[in-house]
Scaffold this motif. Structure first.
Motif, PDB file in Angstrom:
ATOM      1  N   TRP A  32       5.553  57.713  13.552  1.00 33.63           N
ATOM      2  CA  TRP A  32       4.505  58.523  12.934  1.00 33.63           C
ATOM      3  C   TRP A  32       4.908  59.992  12.763  1.00 33.63           C
ATOM      4  N   CYS A  33       5.989  60.406  13.403  1.00 35.44           N
ATOM      5  CA  CYS A  33       6.405  61.808  13.406  1.00 35.44           C
ATOM      6  C   CYS A  33       7.144  62.161  12.114  1.00 35.44           C
ATOM      7  N   GLY A  34       6.568  63.056  11.328  1.00 33.06           N
ATOM      8  CA  GLY A  34       7.203  63.478  10.078  1.00 33.06           C
ATOM      9  C   GLY A  34       8.536  64.160  10.296  1.00 33.06           C
ATOM     10  N   THR A  35       8.643  64.958  11.334  1.00 30.75           N
ATOM     11  CA  THR A  35       9.911  65.620  11.651  1.00 30.75           C
ATOM     12  C   THR A  35      10.989  64.589  11.951  1.00 30.75           C
ATOM     13  N   CYS A  36      10.618  63.551  12.684  1.00 29.49           N
ATOM     14  CA  CYS A  36      11.576  62.489  13.009  1.00 29.49           C
ATOM     15  C   CYS A  36      12.048  61.766  11.753  1.00 29.49           C
ATOM     16  N   ALA A  37      11.129  61.482  10.860  1.00 27.31           N
ATOM     17  CA  ALA A  37      11.493  60.797   9.614  1.00 27.31           C
ATOM     18  C   ALA A  37      12.499  61.620   8.831  1.00 27.31           C
ATOM     19  N   THR A  38      12.287  62.921   8.789  1.00 30.98           N
ATOM     20  CA  THR A  38      13.220  63.806   8.097  1.00 30.98           C
ATOM     21  C   THR A  38      14.538  63.902   8.852  1.00 30.98           C
ATOM     22  N   TYR A  39      14.470  63.934  10.175  1.00 30.49           N
ATOM     23  CA  TYR A  39      15.666  64.099  11.007  1.00 30.49           C
ATOM     24  C   TYR A  39      16.563  62.864  10.982  1.00 30.49           C
ATOM     25  N   ARG A  40      16.031  61.731  10.624  1.00 29.45           N
ATOM     26  CA  ARG A  40      16.826  60.492  10.633  1.00 29.45           C
ATOM     27  C   ARG A  40      18.093  60.632   9.781  1.00 29.45           C
ATOM     28  N   ALA A  41      17.977  61.222   8.599  1.00 28.65           N
ATOM     29  CA  ALA A  41      19.154  61.422   7.736  1.00 28.65           C
ATOM     30  C   ALA A  41      20.150  62.368   8.397  1.00 28.65           C
ATOM     31  N   THR A  42      19.649  63.389   9.053  1.00 25.56           N
ATOM     32  CA  THR A  42      20.508  64.342   9.759  1.00 25.56           C
ATOM     33  C   THR A  42      21.238  63.638  10.903  1.00 25.56           C
ATOM     34  N   PHE A  43      20.540  62.772  11.616  1.00 22.45           N
ATOM     35  CA  PHE A  43      21.132  62.020  12.716  1.00 22.45           C
ATOM     36  C   PHE A  43      22.243  61.104  12.194  1.00 22.45           C
ATOM     37  N   GLU A  44      22.016  60.491  11.042  1.00 19.11           N
ATOM     38  CA  GLU A  44      23.048  59.640  10.430  1.00 19.11           C
ATOM     39  C   GLU A  44      24.281  60.458  10.053  1.00 19.11           C
ATOM     40  N   GLU A  45      24.059  61.650   9.515  1.00 16.27           N
ATOM     41  CA  GLU A  45      25.186  62.536   9.172  1.00 16.27           C
ATOM     42  C   GLU A  45      25.954  62.927  10.431  1.00 16.27           C
ATOM     43  N   LEU A  46      25.231  63.208  11.499  1.00 18.00           N
ATOM     44  CA  LEU A  46      25.864  63.551  12.770  1.00 18.00           C
ATOM     45  C   LEU A  46      26.702  62.379  13.275  1.00 18.00           C
ATOM     46  N   ALA A  47      26.165  61.186  13.183  1.00 16.94           N
ATOM     47  CA  ALA A  47      26.899  59.992  13.596  1.00 16.94           C
ATOM     48  C   ALA A  47      28.172  59.812  12.765  1.00 16.94           C
ATOM     49  N   ALA A  48      28.091  60.090  11.483  1.00 16.86           N
ATOM     50  CA  ALA A  48      29.267  59.976  10.613  1.00 16.86           C
ATOM     51  C   ALA A  48      30.339  60.992  11.003  1.00 16.86           C
ATOM     52  N   ARG A  49      29.920  62.158  11.504  1.00 19.80           N
ATOM     53  CA  ARG A  49      30.870  63.196  11.924  1.00 19.80           C
ATOM     54  C   ARG A  49      31.522  62.866  13.257  1.00 19.80           C
ATOM     55  N   HIS A  50      30.933  61.941  14.006  1.00 16.67           N
ATOM     56  CA  HIS A  50      31.430  61.588  15.343  1.00 16.67           C
ATOM     57  C   HIS A  50      31.553  60.069  15.474  1.00 16.67           C
ATOM     58  N   PRO A  51      32.448  59.455  14.700  1.00 17.40           N
ATOM     59  CA  PRO A  51      32.528  57.988  14.705  1.00 17.40           C
ATOM     60  C   PRO A  51      33.021  57.397  16.030  1.00 17.40           C
ATOM     61  N   ASP A  52      33.551  58.224  16.915  1.00 17.62           N
ATOM     62  CA  ASP A  52      34.036  57.743  18.207  1.00 17.62           C
ATOM     63  C   ASP A  52      32.922  57.614  19.245  1.00 17.62           C
ATOM     64  N   LYS A  53      31.713  58.007  18.888  1.00 12.78           N
ATOM     65  CA  LYS A  53      30.584  57.957  19.804  1.00 12.78           C
ATOM     66  C   LYS A  53      29.571  56.924  19.322  1.00 12.78           C
ATOM     67  N   LEU A  54      28.763  56.444  20.247  1.00 18.26           N
ATOM     68  CA  LEU A  54      27.723  55.483  19.899  1.00 18.26           C
ATOM     69  C   LEU A  54      26.413  56.240  19.716  1.00 18.26           C
ATOM     70  N   PHE A  55      25.839  56.147  18.536  1.00 12.63           N
ATOM     71  CA  PHE A  55      24.575  56.802  18.199  1.00 12.63           C
ATOM     72  C   PHE A  55      23.477  55.749  18.145  1.00 12.63           C
ATOM     73  N   VAL A  56      22.384  56.033  18.855  1.00  8.21           N
ATOM     74  CA  VAL A  56      21.290  55.078  18.953  1.00  8.21           C
ATOM     75  C   VAL A  56      19.976  55.783  18.639  1.00  8.21           C
ATOM     76  N   TRP A  57      19.212  55.214  17.738  1.00  6.01           N
ATOM     77  CA  TRP A  57      17.883  55.711  17.376  1.00  6.01           C
ATOM     78  C   TRP A  57      16.870  54.891  18.167  1.00  6.01           C
ATOM     79  N   VAL A  58      15.988  55.570  18.910  1.00  7.57           N
ATOM     80  CA  VAL A  58      15.027  54.885  19.762  1.00  7.57           C
ATOM     81  C   VAL A  58      13.619  55.362  19.412  1.00  7.57           C
ATOM     82  N   ASP A  59      12.790  54.442  18.937  1.00  5.61           N
ATOM     83  CA  ASP A  59      11.385  54.747  18.714  1.00  5.61           C
ATOM     84  C   ASP A  59      10.691  54.559  20.062  1.00  5.61           C
TER      85      ASP A  59
END
Length: 139
Positions: A32-59
């Motif tokens: 329900w969080c609008g900021t989170c919905a917007t941040y999801r794309a940013t989180f994906e970009e961050l994950a792409a910049r750090h492919p050696d790490k495991l990125f997990v999205w948790v609702d």
């Protein structure tokens, strides 16, 4: 996608991927969080910049039984850990550059420095006890 989304169906798979000596970056948000919905794309970009790490999205609402009593004060909340050492847990500005620098700064720490920081304050000691994603998924 560069990150994984924790679901009831993939908990065991993600728990298995968390095992071993690796960096984990988790974003704890709510649908329900609008900021989170917007941040999801940013989180994906961050994950792409750090492919050696495991990125997990948790609702935190969909996964409330995993999150338990963990106190999420605001969104987005990032959890950065290496193995079982929680290096950071807290609310961050929804800024990809800031998150990237935070991940880099944590990764730059030696194992000894990270271990020392993990127990350096009451807040950090509580992170180790309450905010370890590996432990939460193992419960």
């Amino acid at each position: 996608m560069h990150s994984l989304t924790l679901t009831t169906d993939n908990r065991a798979q993600i728990a298995a991927q968390l095992a071993g000596p690796r960096w984990i970056v988790a974003c704890l948000c709510a649908q329900w969080c609008g900021t989170c919905a917007t941040y999801r794309a940013t989180f994906e970009e961050l994950a792409a910049r750090h492919p050696d790490k495991l990125f997990v999205w948790v609702d935190i609402e969909d996964q409330a039984d995993v999150i338990g009593e963990l106190d999420i004060e605001n969104f987005p909340t990032l959890l950065i850990q290496q193995d079982d050492n929680v290096a950071f847990f807290g609310t961050v500005l929804p800024d990809g550059g800031l998150a990237h620098r935070m991940v880099q700064a944590q990764q730059a720490l030696s194992a000894e420095e990270l271990a020392a920081l993990s127990t350096s304050t009451p807040e950090r000691r509580s992170w180790q006890r309450d905010s370890n994603l590996r432990t939460m998924l193992a419960s």
